[in-house]
Design an enzyme around this catalytic site. Sequence first.
Site, PDB file in Angstrom:
ATOM      1  N   ASP A 149       0.759  -1.224   0.120  1.00 19.51           N
ATOM      2  CA  ASP A 149       0.064   0.091  -0.044  1.00 19.51           C
ATOM      3  C   ASP A 149       0.859   1.255  -0.020  1.00 19.51           C
ATOM      4  OD1 ASP A 149      -2.266  -1.711   0.162  1.00 19.51           O
ATOM      5  OD2 ASP A 149      -2.099  -1.528   2.357  1.00 19.51           O
TER       6      ASP A 149
ATOM      7  N   LYS B 294       1.726   2.220  -5.264  1.00 17.40           N
ATOM      8  CA  LYS B 294       2.501   1.278  -6.219  1.00 17.40           C
ATOM      9  C   LYS B 294       1.537   1.650  -7.410  1.00 17.40           C
ATOM     10  CE  LYS B 294       2.414  -2.518  -4.234  1.00 17.40           C
ATOM     11  NZ  LYS B 294       2.171  -1.993  -2.961  1.00 17.40           N
TER      12      LYS B 294
ATOM     13  N   ALA C  57      -4.077  -7.954  -3.460  1.00 20.88           N
ATOM     14  CA  ALA C  57      -3.602  -6.737  -3.856  1.00 20.88           C
ATOM     15  C   ALA C  57      -4.759  -5.711  -4.011  1.00 20.88           C
ATOM     16  CB  ALA C  57      -2.956  -6.795  -5.149  1.00 20.88           C
ATOM     17  N   GLY C  58      -4.918  -4.404  -3.802  1.00 15.28           N
ATOM     18  CA  GLY C  58      -5.605  -3.529  -3.981  1.00 15.28           C
ATOM     19  C   GLY C  58      -4.837  -2.208  -4.560  1.00 15.28           C
ATOM     20  N   HIS C  59      -4.704  -2.124  -5.687  1.00 17.90           N
ATOM     21  CA  HIS C  59      -4.090  -0.756  -6.209  1.00 17.90           C
ATOM     22  C   HIS C  59      -5.039   0.181  -6.629  1.00 17.90           C
ATOM     23  CE1 HIS C  59      -0.377  -3.909  -7.111  1.00 17.90           C
ATOM     24  NE2 HIS C  59      -0.700  -3.750  -5.915  1.00 17.90           N
ATOM     25  N   THR C  60      -4.749   1.496  -6.245  1.00 18.82           N
ATOM     26  CA  THR C  60      -5.456   2.564  -6.442  1.00 18.82           C
ATOM     27  C   THR C  60      -5.010   3.487  -7.431  1.00 18.82           C
ATOM     28  OG1 THR C  60      -6.002   2.559  -4.204  1.00 18.82           O
ATOM     29  CG2 THR C  60      -7.080   4.319  -5.410  1.00 18.82           C
TER      30      THR C  60
ATOM     31  N   GLN D 233       2.149  -6.249  -3.066  1.00 20.44           N
ATOM     32  CA  GLN D 233       2.651  -6.150  -1.815  1.00 20.44           C
ATOM     33  C   GLN D 233       4.022  -5.277  -1.667  1.00 20.44           C
ATOM     34  OE1 GLN D 233       1.356  -9.474  -3.274  1.00 20.44           O
ATOM     35  NE2 GLN D 233      -0.552  -8.477  -2.467  1.00 20.44           N
TER      36      GLN D 233
ATOM     37  N   THR E  90      -7.492  -1.410   1.329  1.00 25.96           N
ATOM     38  CA  THR E  90      -8.132  -1.136   0.009  1.00 25.96           C
ATOM     39  C   THR E  90      -9.186  -2.661  -0.228  1.00 25.96           C
ATOM     40  OG1 THR E  90      -6.465  -0.183  -0.849  1.00 25.96           O
ATOM     41  CG2 THR E  90      -7.866  -0.872  -2.444  1.00 25.96           C
TER      42      THR E  90
ATOM     43  N   ARG F 230      -5.295   0.715   8.979  1.00 25.55           N
ATOM     44  CA  ARG F 230      -4.139   0.524   9.073  1.00 25.55           C
ATOM     45  C   ARG F 230      -3.344   0.961  10.312  1.00 25.55           C
ATOM     46  NH1 ARG F 230      -3.672   2.251   2.838  1.00 25.55           N
ATOM     47  NH2 ARG F 230      -4.580   0.696   1.605  1.00 25.55           N
TER      48      ARG F 230
ATOM     49  N   GLY G  35      -0.413  13.819  -3.470  1.00 25.32           N
ATOM     50  CA  GLY G  35      -2.204  13.627  -3.488  1.00 25.32           C
ATOM     51  C   GLY G  35      -2.170  12.442  -4.563  1.00 25.32           C
TER      52      GLY G  35
HETATM   53  P1  GDP Z   1      -0.851   0.095  -3.634  1.00 27.09           P
HETATM   54  O1  GDP Z   1      -1.406  -1.081  -2.876  1.00 27.09           O
HETATM   55  O2  GDP Z   1       0.701   0.111  -3.366  1.00 27.09           O
HETATM   56  O3  GDP Z   1      -1.173   0.262  -4.952  1.00 27.09           O
HETATM   57  O4  GDP Z   1      -1.390   1.480  -2.574  1.00 27.09           O
HETATM   58  P2  GDP Z   1      -2.981   1.546  -2.150  1.00 27.09           P
HETATM   59  O5  GDP Z   1      -3.624   2.028  -3.621  1.00 27.09           O
HETATM   60  O6  GDP Z   1      -3.571   0.277  -1.766  1.00 27.09           O
HETATM   61  O7  GDP Z   1      -2.780   2.563  -1.114  1.00 27.09           O
HETATM   62  C1  GDP Z   1      -2.514   3.797  -1.494  1.00 27.09           C
HETATM   63  C2  GDP Z   1      -3.626   4.920  -1.188  1.00 27.09           C
HETATM   64  O8  GDP Z   1      -2.927   6.231  -1.144  1.00 27.09           O
HETATM   65  C3  GDP Z   1      -4.466   5.000  -2.384  1.00 27.09           C
HETATM   66  O9  GDP Z   1      -5.739   5.538  -1.943  1.00 27.09           O
HETATM   67  C4  GDP Z   1      -3.900   5.945  -3.158  1.00 27.09           C
HETATM   68  O10 GDP Z   1      -5.068   6.740  -4.097  1.00 27.09           O
HETATM   69  C5  GDP Z   1      -3.307   7.070  -2.146  1.00 27.09           C
HETATM   70  N1  GDP Z   1      -2.166   7.529  -2.596  1.00 27.09           N
HETATM   71  C6  GDP Z   1      -1.080   7.501  -3.496  1.00 27.09           C
HETATM   72  N2  GDP Z   1      -0.260   8.295  -3.456  1.00 27.09           N
HETATM   73  C7  GDP Z   1      -0.749   9.206  -2.896  1.00 27.09           C
HETATM   74  C8  GDP Z   1       0.033  10.525  -2.503  1.00 27.09           C
HETATM   75  O11 GDP Z   1       1.144  10.898  -2.745  1.00 27.09           O
HETATM   76  N3  GDP Z   1      -0.742  11.567  -1.148  1.00 27.09           N
HETATM   77  C9  GDP Z   1      -1.942  10.922  -1.041  1.00 27.09           C
HETATM   78  N4  GDP Z   1      -2.657  11.776  -0.129  1.00 27.09           N
HETATM   79  N5  GDP Z   1      -2.465   9.750  -1.119  1.00 27.09           N
HETATM   80  C10 GDP Z   1      -1.803   8.686  -2.105  1.00 27.09           C
HETATM   81  P1  IMO Z   2      -0.962  -4.144  -2.165  1.00 25.79           P
HETATM   82  O1  IMO Z   2      -0.546  -4.984  -3.319  1.00 25.79           O
HETATM   83  C1  IMO Z   2      -0.837  -4.441   2.143  1.00 25.79           C
HETATM   84  C2  IMO Z   2      -0.622  -8.503   3.807  1.00 25.79           C
HETATM   85  C3  IMO Z   2      -1.707  -9.014   4.731  1.00 25.79           C
HETATM   86  C4  IMO Z   2      -1.260 -10.022   5.491  1.00 25.79           C
HETATM   87  C5  IMO Z   2      -0.172 -10.809   4.689  1.00 25.79           C
HETATM   88  C6  IMO Z   2      -0.535 -11.850   4.235  1.00 25.79           C
HETATM   89  O2  IMO Z   2      -2.190  -3.675  -2.458  1.00 25.79           O
HETATM   90  O3  IMO Z   2       0.228  -3.296  -1.687  1.00 25.79           O
HETATM   91  P2  IMO Z   2      -2.306 -12.675   2.322  1.00 25.79           P
HETATM   92  O4  IMO Z   2      -3.602 -12.490   1.971  1.00 25.79           O
HETATM   93  O5  IMO Z   2      -1.533 -11.951   1.099  1.00 25.79           O
HETATM   94  O6  IMO Z   2      -1.821 -14.194   2.568  1.00 25.79           O
HETATM   95  O7  IMO Z   2      -1.669 -12.010   3.621  1.00 25.79           O
HETATM   96  O8  IMO Z   2       0.225  -9.697   3.867  1.00 25.79           O
HETATM   97  N1  IMO Z   2      -0.997  -8.250   2.467  1.00 25.79           N
HETATM   98  C7  IMO Z   2      -0.898  -6.904   2.267  1.00 25.79           C
HETATM   99  N2  IMO Z   2      -0.721  -5.680   2.909  1.00 25.79           N
HETATM  100  N3  IMO Z   2      -0.911  -4.322   0.899  1.00 25.79           N
HETATM  101  C8  IMO Z   2      -1.189  -5.622   0.158  1.00 25.79           C
HETATM  102  O9  IMO Z   2      -1.226  -5.480  -1.261  1.00 25.79           O
HETATM  103  C9  IMO Z   2      -1.237  -6.835   0.774  1.00 25.79           C
HETATM  104  N4  IMO Z   2      -1.424  -8.173   0.391  1.00 25.79           N
HETATM  105  C10 IMO Z   2      -1.272  -8.990   1.594  1.00 25.79           C
HETATM  106  O10 IMO Z   2      -2.503  -8.157   5.480  1.00 25.79           O
HETATM  107  O11 IMO Z   2      -0.389  -9.247   6.819  1.00 25.79           O
HETATM  108 MG    MG Z   3      -2.711  -1.775  -1.716  1.00 23.99          MG
END
Ligand code: GDP
Ligand code: IMO
Ligand code: MG
Length: 453
Positions: free
Chosen positions: A12, A15, A38-41, A232, A314, A320, A437
């Site tokens: 998170d 990415k 994964a949850g990529h925004t 991750q 996500t 978190r 942002g």
């Molecule tokens: P990922 O799993 O690494 O792709 O990250 P996530 O999408 O799970 O979580 C990142 C969160 O932060 C999402 O809600 C994004 O829209 C947000 N985000 C990403 N970059 C920035 C930043 O520079 N500033 C802020 N405020 N939010 C961000």
């Molecule tokens: P993105 O790609 C943050 C964490 C879980 C748990 C551990 C194992 O969005 O960054 P799993 O379901 O993979 O067997 O869980 O890994 N975890 C993550 N934490 N971002 C993620 O993905 C994650 N994917 C798994 O919370 O601690």
């Molecule tokens: Mg994520």
Amino acid sequence: MTVTIVGSQLGDEGKGALVDRWGGDADVIVRYQGGDNAGHTVVEGGDEYKLSLVPSGAVRDKIGVLGNGCVVNPRTLFEEIDGLRDRGLDPDVRVAKRAHAILPYHRVLDGIEEEVKSDSDLDAGTTGRGIGPTYEDKAGRRGIRIGDLLDREVLRDRLEYVVPQKRALAEEVYGLDVAASDHADAFDVDALLEEYADYGDRLAADGMAINCSQFLHEARQAGDRIMFEGAQGTSIDIDHGIYPYVTSSNPTAGGAAVGSGVGPTVVGQGEVVGIVKAYLSRVGTGPLPTELDGTDREEELADHIRERGGEFGTVTGRPRRIGWLDLPMLRHAARVSGFTGIAVNHVDVLSGLDELKVCDAYELDGERIESMPATTEEWGRCEPVFREFDPWPDVDWSAVAAEGADAGLDALPAETRAYLEYLSDAVDAPVYAVGVGPGREETIELANPFETA
Ligand code: GDP
Ligand code: IMO
Ligand code: MG
């Protein structure tokens, strides 16, 4: 020419935002490990997309590949693709025939095992998506691969072998009364065969199942630019992370080669960009030396950062845990993946604080150490050695982002620049981008890795 995006911390880190930002210059975007954990925004204009399996390039109409290193739940994959279609996108997704399929019993077992482990504090706080049990079956050579879904006879044979074992595990080891539970179909060969052979038909009809290595080779021959989208992060890598509080795959850059079928030289000749959150956040369990949870004041600060940064999972919506930036963790990440550059996100979230700290090193058993120790028990005993930074003021970050398009780092407050410089020195890699942002335009780009690769 390749660019590999790797999470430097605990997942998170943002990415998805960087894959979106630079994905415009790529032709093919490849996930090489993980699954729908994964949850990529991606935030484009006013639209927010939360992607679990479909590579983040879908928002830009790029080809998205799920490599052989992924574990793919066809149910959630098709739900996600259909959901994106409803929103007007037309994602072109290909899935490696060598990728393993997540079946319903994997999810059930994930839940049961986490519960059992929690009695011994060994639960990782998984996303419940069946990731660990699927990789277990892959390593145990009893998994079902995407290619197997395309051939009903093969699929039946595989299911007939494995399902009774899974059922016995659930019933005899974990004491689940499968027939009386809500999960009877998850352990029923005929029901599974019907559903999963249908997915196979759809994969075949839509031309989605590929030989990933060959597909990427041909794409490269044709001059396509490839981006590898890690999921991750390094500290939850199965080999290099805080075992057992980890995921079951290799998010680190080496995984990009193994998990897609290109040579390590292909990944290594390209750019490897570590994505860094300007502080730490963590959804799962396990130690976290810099966690802000010791005093009321720290908890208040954590609440503030959590709210401001939207730090709720996500995938699962869980709040978190929050901590200060941890440099020993980043030094480890930079070394394991060989970062050629970093992108630092969420600097806007840290603005306007009245204190700002970074963990510069740890003290372990009276000794100062600069990198993460190799056991999680030692890591849990590490005391952070903090360095104080001057906090930066809250400013109009949209204006900073706009100005940054020409002025680069000069658009940022001097205190932020000092923080970034220190960070870049510590990992010995230049800063390629700074996130102020969530939106595509809210990233100040200092270098485009496709132009340096
Ligand atoms: P990922 O799993 O690494 O792709 O990250 P996530 O999408 O799970 O979580 C990142 C969160 O932060 C999402 O809600 C994004 O829209 C947000 N985000 C990403 N970059 C920035 C930043 O520079 N500033 C802020 N405020 N939010 C961000
Ligand atoms: P993105 O790609 C943050 C964490 C879980 C748990 C551990 C194992 O969005 O960054 P799993 O379901 O993979 O067997 O869980 O890994 N975890 C993550 N934490 N971002 C993620 O993905 C994650 N994917 C798994 O919370 O601690
Ligand atoms: Mg994520």
